[in-house]
Design a protein around this motif. Sequence first.
Motif, PDB file in Angstrom:
ATOM      1  N   THR A 196     -18.514  40.923  12.795  1.00 57.38           N
ATOM      2  CA  THR A 196     -18.053  42.588  13.060  1.00 57.38           C
ATOM      3  C   THR A 196     -17.134  43.193  12.093  1.00 57.38           C
ATOM      4  OG1 THR A 196     -15.520  41.569  13.851  1.00 57.38           O
ATOM      5  CG2 THR A 196     -17.072  41.564  16.061  1.00 57.38           C
ATOM      6  N   CYS A 197     -17.466  44.012  12.445  1.00 53.46           N
ATOM      7  CA  CYS A 197     -17.034  44.859  10.954  1.00 53.46           C
ATOM      8  C   CYS A 197     -15.962  46.458  11.651  1.00 53.46           C
ATOM      9  CB  CYS A 197     -18.263  45.264  10.433  1.00 53.46           C
ATOM     10  SG  CYS A 197     -19.117  44.231   9.922  1.00 53.46           S
ATOM     11  N   ASN A 198     -15.190  46.398  10.847  1.00 49.54           N
ATOM     12  CA  ASN A 198     -14.352  47.676  11.016  1.00 49.54           C
ATOM     13  C   ASN A 198     -14.522  48.997   9.147  1.00 49.54           C
ATOM     14  OD1 ASN A 198     -12.669  46.897   8.314  1.00 49.54           O
ATOM     15  ND2 ASN A 198     -10.973  46.466  10.564  1.00 49.54           N
ATOM     16  N   THR A 199     -13.743  49.843   9.322  1.00 44.63           N
ATOM     17  CA  THR A 199     -13.904  50.505   8.090  1.00 44.63           C
ATOM     18  C   THR A 199     -13.553  49.570   6.987  1.00 44.63           C
ATOM     19  OG1 THR A 199     -11.852  51.321   8.262  1.00 44.63           O
ATOM     20  CG2 THR A 199     -13.580  52.279   9.622  1.00 44.63           C
TER      21      THR A 199
ATOM     22  N   LEU B 103     -12.958  34.836   9.392  1.00 51.79           N
ATOM     23  CA  LEU B 103     -12.786  34.566   7.790  1.00 51.79           C
ATOM     24  C   LEU B 103     -12.422  36.658   7.606  1.00 51.79           C
ATOM     25  CD1 LEU B 103     -15.969  32.364   6.079  1.00 51.79           C
ATOM     26  CD2 LEU B 103     -13.194  32.398   5.790  1.00 51.79           C
ATOM     27  N   TYR B 104     -11.312  36.853   7.086  1.00 50.08           N
ATOM     28  CA  TYR B 104     -11.483  39.155   6.661  1.00 50.08           C
ATOM     29  C   TYR B 104     -11.980  38.883   5.434  1.00 50.08           C
ATOM     30  CZ  TYR B 104      -8.606  38.098  11.538  1.00 50.08           C
ATOM     31  OH  TYR B 104      -8.536  38.020  12.272  1.00 50.08           O
ATOM     32  N   VAL B 105     -13.104  39.264   5.189  1.00 51.26           N
ATOM     33  CA  VAL B 105     -13.950  39.301   3.958  1.00 51.26           C
ATOM     34  C   VAL B 105     -14.142  41.115   3.514  1.00 51.26           C
ATOM     35  CG1 VAL B 105     -16.061  39.736   2.285  1.00 51.26           C
ATOM     36  CG2 VAL B 105     -15.643  38.261   4.091  1.00 51.26           C
ATOM     37  N   ASN B 106     -13.304  41.596   2.236  1.00 49.69           N
ATOM     38  CA  ASN B 106     -13.237  42.766   2.064  1.00 49.69           C
ATOM     39  C   ASN B 106     -14.670  43.395   1.946  1.00 49.69           C
ATOM     40  OD1 ASN B 106     -12.443  45.375   0.627  1.00 49.69           O
ATOM     41  ND2 ASN B 106     -10.613  44.834   0.462  1.00 49.69           N
ATOM     42  N   LYS B 107     -15.366  44.994   2.479  1.00 51.46           N
ATOM     43  CA  LYS B 107     -15.991  45.739   2.643  1.00 51.46           C
ATOM     44  C   LYS B 107     -16.348  45.737   0.889  1.00 51.46           C
ATOM     45  CE  LYS B 107     -16.904  47.786   7.076  1.00 51.46           C
ATOM     46  NZ  LYS B 107     -17.299  48.386   7.622  1.00 51.46           N
ATOM     47  N   LYS B 108     -15.507  45.573   0.267  1.00 53.23           N
ATOM     48  CA  LYS B 108     -15.400  45.774  -1.491  1.00 53.23           C
ATOM     49  C   LYS B 108     -16.307  45.102  -2.431  1.00 53.23           C
ATOM     50  CE  LYS B 108     -11.180  49.249  -2.721  1.00 53.23           C
ATOM     51  NZ  LYS B 108     -10.210  48.610  -3.003  1.00 53.23           N
ATOM     52  N   ILE B 109     -16.340  44.471  -1.605  1.00 57.23           N
ATOM     53  CA  ILE B 109     -16.633  42.926  -2.246  1.00 57.23           C
ATOM     54  C   ILE B 109     -18.428  42.332  -1.692  1.00 57.23           C
ATOM     55  CG2 ILE B 109     -15.039  41.813  -2.880  1.00 57.23           C
ATOM     56  CD1 ILE B 109     -15.226  39.261  -1.272  1.00 57.23           C
ATOM     57  N   LEU B 110     -18.267  42.914  -0.761  1.00 60.94           N
ATOM     58  CA  LEU B 110     -20.526  42.654  -0.165  1.00 60.94           C
ATOM     59  C   LEU B 110     -20.940  43.885  -0.702  1.00 60.94           C
ATOM     60  CD1 LEU B 110     -18.828  42.976   3.783  1.00 60.94           C
ATOM     61  CD2 LEU B 110     -19.692  40.904   2.204  1.00 60.94           C
TER      62      LEU B 110
ATOM     63  N   THR C  38     -25.032  27.237   7.041  1.00 56.94           N
ATOM     64  CA  THR C  38     -24.811  28.503   5.941  1.00 56.94           C
ATOM     65  C   THR C  38     -25.961  28.990   7.056  1.00 56.94           C
ATOM     66  OG1 THR C  38     -25.888  26.717   4.429  1.00 56.94           O
ATOM     67  CG2 THR C  38     -26.742  29.301   4.366  1.00 56.94           C
ATOM     68  N   THR C  39     -25.152  30.660   6.557  1.00 59.09           N
ATOM     69  CA  THR C  39     -24.960  31.910   8.242  1.00 59.09           C
ATOM     70  C   THR C  39     -25.290  33.096   7.062  1.00 59.09           C
ATOM     71  OG1 THR C  39     -25.055  32.668   9.494  1.00 59.09           O
ATOM     72  CG2 THR C  39     -22.684  32.598   8.712  1.00 59.09           C
ATOM     73  N   TYR C  40     -26.324  33.477   7.388  1.00 58.32           N
ATOM     74  CA  TYR C  40     -26.362  35.375   6.640  1.00 58.32           C
ATOM     75  C   TYR C  40     -25.373  36.318   7.479  1.00 58.32           C
ATOM     76  CZ  TYR C  40     -29.285  31.492   5.474  1.00 58.32           C
ATOM     77  OH  TYR C  40     -30.080  30.768   4.782  1.00 58.32           O
ATOM     78  N   PRO C  41     -24.277  36.527   7.530  1.00 64.86           N
ATOM     79  CA  PRO C  41     -23.347  37.677   7.823  1.00 64.86           C
ATOM     80  C   PRO C  41     -23.677  39.227   8.002  1.00 64.86           C
ATOM     81  CG  PRO C  41     -21.882  36.564   6.792  1.00 64.86           C
ATOM     82  CD  PRO C  41     -23.177  36.011   6.649  1.00 64.86           C
ATOM     83  N   GLU C  42     -23.876  40.028   8.410  1.00 61.24           N
ATOM     84  CA  GLU C  42     -23.858  41.452   7.953  1.00 61.24           C
ATOM     85  C   GLU C  42     -23.154  42.445   8.863  1.00 61.24           C
ATOM     86  OE1 GLU C  42     -28.638  41.081   8.438  1.00 61.24           O
ATOM     87  OE2 GLU C  42     -28.470  41.893  10.320  1.00 61.24           O
ATOM     88  N   CYS C  43     -22.674  43.942   8.433  1.00 59.64           N
ATOM     89  CA  CYS C  43     -22.350  44.430   9.111  1.00 59.64           C
ATOM     90  C   CYS C  43     -23.435  45.231  10.361  1.00 59.64           C
ATOM     91  CB  CYS C  43     -21.508  45.538   8.466  1.00 59.64           C
ATOM     92  SG  CYS C  43     -19.910  44.509   8.410  1.00 59.64           S
ATOM     93  N   PRO C  44     -23.278  45.745  11.388  1.00 55.07           N
ATOM     94  CA  PRO C  44     -23.630  46.789  11.699  1.00 55.07           C
ATOM     95  C   PRO C  44     -25.098  48.135  10.781  1.00 55.07           C
ATOM     96  CG  PRO C  44     -22.320  46.208  13.323  1.00 55.07           C
ATOM     97  CD  PRO C  44     -22.599  46.441  12.243  1.00 55.07           C
ATOM     98  N   CYS C  45     -25.552  49.048  10.872  1.00 56.38           N
ATOM     99  CA  CYS C  45     -25.689  49.805  10.551  1.00 56.38           C
ATOM    100  C   CYS C  45     -24.732  50.957  10.731  1.00 56.38           C
ATOM    101  CB  CYS C  45     -26.640  50.258  10.907  1.00 56.38           C
ATOM    102  SG  CYS C  45     -27.998  52.258  10.006  1.00 56.38           S
ATOM    103  N   GLU C  46     -24.097  50.936   9.534  1.00 61.88           N
ATOM    104  CA  GLU C  46     -23.512  52.857   9.352  1.00 61.88           C
ATOM    105  C   GLU C  46     -24.080  54.511   9.289  1.00 61.88           C
ATOM    106  OE1 GLU C  46     -20.027  51.557   6.740  1.00 61.88           O
ATOM    107  OE2 GLU C  46     -19.939  49.797   7.871  1.00 61.88           O
TER     108      GLU C  46
END
Length: 546
Positions: free
Chosen positions: A248-251, A295-302, A336-344
Amino acid sequence: MRALWLLGCLVGGLFCSESLDLPGNPSRSSDSGTASCHNEKVQLQLPKKLENNHSWQVKTLDAAGEEAGDCDYAVDNETQTLTVFYINCTKLEHTRHHLQLKVMEPLKNLTYNVDCDALQADETSLPRSVASTTNCTKDFMAVVFPRLIPSLHDEHMVAEAPMEWIVSIEDRTKTHTLNLRQALQQGYTFLTDGSNIIFQVSFDATGVAAYKQDGGMLYTVALKLTYGPPERRLTVESRMVCAPGPATCNTTHMMIAIPAFPGILSAINLDNKKVPLSQRQTDGVTVDLRKGVKLYVNKKILKTRVYRSDGCSGLQPYASSLRLSFIFHGEMATMTTYPECPCEPNAPLAATCTEDGHMDFEVSGSSTKPALDLDTVQLKDPTCKPVFRSPSGGTVQFHVPLNACGTRQRFDGDKMVYENEVSALLMDLPLRRISRDSEFRLTVVCFYTSDDASLNAKMISLPPPELVINQGPLSLILLLYPDDSYRQPYSDSQHPVVKYLRQPIFLEVQVLNRNDPNIHLVLDDCWATLSPEPASLPRWDIVVDG
């Protein structure tokens, strides 16, 4: 008896070494730790001085002394135990498994060299293989083993005794034993790609345990496959774990939730970079171990890719891979998984604001389908061109001044945001009679924050305005009050007011016909006369020198 040699080196201003000769399962401890060798792994009991110290990290090293990227290991902080599997972590030298690892503390590094005698297999036995990594997808989980026999279907290649695959599945208190055909009917799929055997397991297969929390699911299964008679048997096994739920993703962040289950998280690897568990918040990743794992991953490093479909056209933040290792029933289970945010839709491209006042970003021709024609890429100001083009011609890079090329500036909270726009043509190649070229537009954004170390700001304070002084009469009124409450002055009918010597007098002076709030009345001298003329005599001083 198997032997083990443990060499400890303190790397820093002072070098020291310690040699420790231990049996395969030592019962005594050392200040440098102890180690024990097992069939597929080595376990190290780390020094007691690291107990309750969560600032240390572990790195496994290859023969060149560089970090081994494919090595799976697990750290149990409660027992101070490090478990390392021989596969991908050790080098077989003269019938010994050689392991080199580094334990890093804030002030020093401790390097261990461990040698475990390899078990000498019976001449008539086949090797045993353990798969420790589960490939976790939204539809199934899978593990890969090296192909150790010609084919899963070559069950007729035996002269004396029939040979077949037997699948054993642990199901809490019982074990399911199935042949290959039965396993296929109960949710297990077996594939080969020429050099590997791939086991796929559906989430509703026999023996799969499910854990649910807050709508998320986690699936585990322990399976073992054997081939051949007891005297010449091949065994492959794996303890699989998979949490297929979408991120799940936010801004600002991507959140990956793992439901609580009996496993203990021991290692995190994001995009082939280890995330130290000893620091719950580091390098853009925050780890929350309350009620499962979050896990909370900052979008800056994605990473970011352009996403184009019928339902959405925009950018999609994603991670190439996320590998989580758990201590589960005394074994290490890795997924091993491959997380992705929905299309923005219409999301801007993230650029970098540099210290010298520029915006850096790159545009890849392959980021869209059909590909971009990089010869047509331009900014709002078309005279600003890319500063670099890759030799293959597939990527261009921009170094755009923040005060030129059509770059706009705005403030968003504590951020100073800069924006520009990239446009290019999408080419329909090869050329046809009917061309479907279309224009691609994308907003490019970078920003500075108030605590950004790369932002140097110079503040110039203007001097205060000079005082304006002028002379002229002011209309004042003097009021007399009976007490220090200053609630109600004496009325005209109460005058004259009789006061005795040394009795206090409560006076108030007001400025009339002025409503400017910046006017402050300060009395230097105040006196009373018998006539309206202030210079007449006699006079009586009421306030002297303020």
